[in-house]
Structure formats: C-alpha cells, structure tokens
Write a protein that holds these residues in place. Structure first.
Motif, PDB file in Angstrom:
ATOM      1  N   TYR A  58      48.860   5.981  15.963  1.00 56.86           N
ATOM      2  CA  TYR A  58      47.430   6.087  15.648  1.00 56.86           C
ATOM      3  C   TYR A  58      47.232   6.065  14.133  1.00 56.86           C
ATOM      4  N   LEU A  64      42.946   6.281  13.629  1.00 63.81           N
ATOM      5  CA  LEU A  64      42.401   7.601  13.303  1.00 63.81           C
ATOM      6  C   LEU A  64      41.527   7.546  12.050  1.00 63.81           C
ATOM      7  N   THR A  99      45.331  13.789  19.440  1.00 65.66           N
ATOM      8  CA  THR A  99      45.374  14.053  18.008  1.00 65.66           C
ATOM      9  C   THR A  99      45.633  15.529  17.736  1.00 65.66           C
ATOM     10  N   PHE A 104      45.291  15.343  11.976  1.00 58.89           N
ATOM     11  CA  PHE A 104      43.886  15.148  11.627  1.00 58.89           C
ATOM     12  C   PHE A 104      43.628  15.612  10.193  1.00 58.89           C
TER      13      PHE A 104
END
Length: 143
Positions: A58, A64, A99, A104
């Motif tokens: 990602y 993301l 996630t 993050f």
C-alpha cells in the motif's frame, strides 16, 4: 415550499465549493478537486479485489498517500478547517482496513515534511492537531 428550495440551494456544488476551507482560484478549480477526490475515494472503496494484498505494498504503490490527500480534501470541502489525526485514520481504514496506525502516522508525517499537509493546533483543544491541505498543492492536483 421556500424551505425546500433553500435546503436544495444550500447543498449545491457552488455552495460546497464556496463553503470549503480550501482556497480555490475559481469555481472550476474547486469542481476539478472535488471530482478528483471523489473519484479516488470511490475507486478505493470499490476496488477491493485489485488492492495490494500486503500492507507494505500500500505504501510503496502510493495507495495510502493518495487516499490521505483525498480524505483531507473531502473533509475540507465539507467546510472543516482540517481533520484530526483520529478522524483521518478512521477515514483511511474505511478504504484500507489493514492499515496500521504506525504506518498511517509514518505516511502522514512524510506528507507534513513534504509540505503536502499543514499541521496546526485545534482552536478549541490545543492537545489536538488538525491537518489540512497546503495551498501549494491545490494547483498541481487541479491540473
């Protein structure tokens, strides 16, 4: 009857762009940003089968990062000055449930370091941080 017309008028695209906390140079630029952000968000929500299977992919593929940008834009189009980290994380998890909070935060901090996002203190609660799109990012996204 007038009340119904007033409600419809308040929910028009023009009023959405006007009430946004993003500084658009004109209405067309606001529409371009709205269309871009909505399309990316919708693709993320609908294409679960084509998303990378490993979480690390990602980040490498930019999924993301682009969802972070679009989520912040959509919060600001709603009229918010920005979005808290927790609300932004919840928004991202709707699209990418795998996630982790640490991944993050890492991607979000890179966005701040790259001046994609502006980090400010919440006006009411100084312990909370608000993230908003940098004014310098509006033009590149709209073109």
């Amino acid at each position: 009857m007038n009340k119904v017309l007033k409600i419809k008028k308040e929910k028009s695209l023009e009023s959405t762009i006007r009430k946004s906390s993003i500084n658009f140079k004109d209405f067309d630029q606001g529409i371009d940003i709205l269309a871009f952000s909505s399309a990316i968000r919708a693709m993320g929500l609908s294409n679960r089968d084509t998303q990378p299977k490993k979480l690390s992919n990602y980040i490498r593929s930019g999924y993301l990062q682009i969802q972070l940008i679009c989520s912040v834009i959509l919060f600001q189009l709603r009229g918010d000055k920005g979005v808290s980290r927790d609300d932004l994380y919840d928004s991202i998890c709707e699209v990418f449930p795998m996630t982790t909070y640490s991944n993050f935060r890492k991607v979000l901090s890179r966005g701040v370091d790259s001046e994609i996002f502006i980090r400010t203190k919440h006006e009411v609660d100084s312990r909370r941080t608000i993230y908003s799109l940098s004014d310098d990012m509006v033009e590149p996204i709209a073109t």
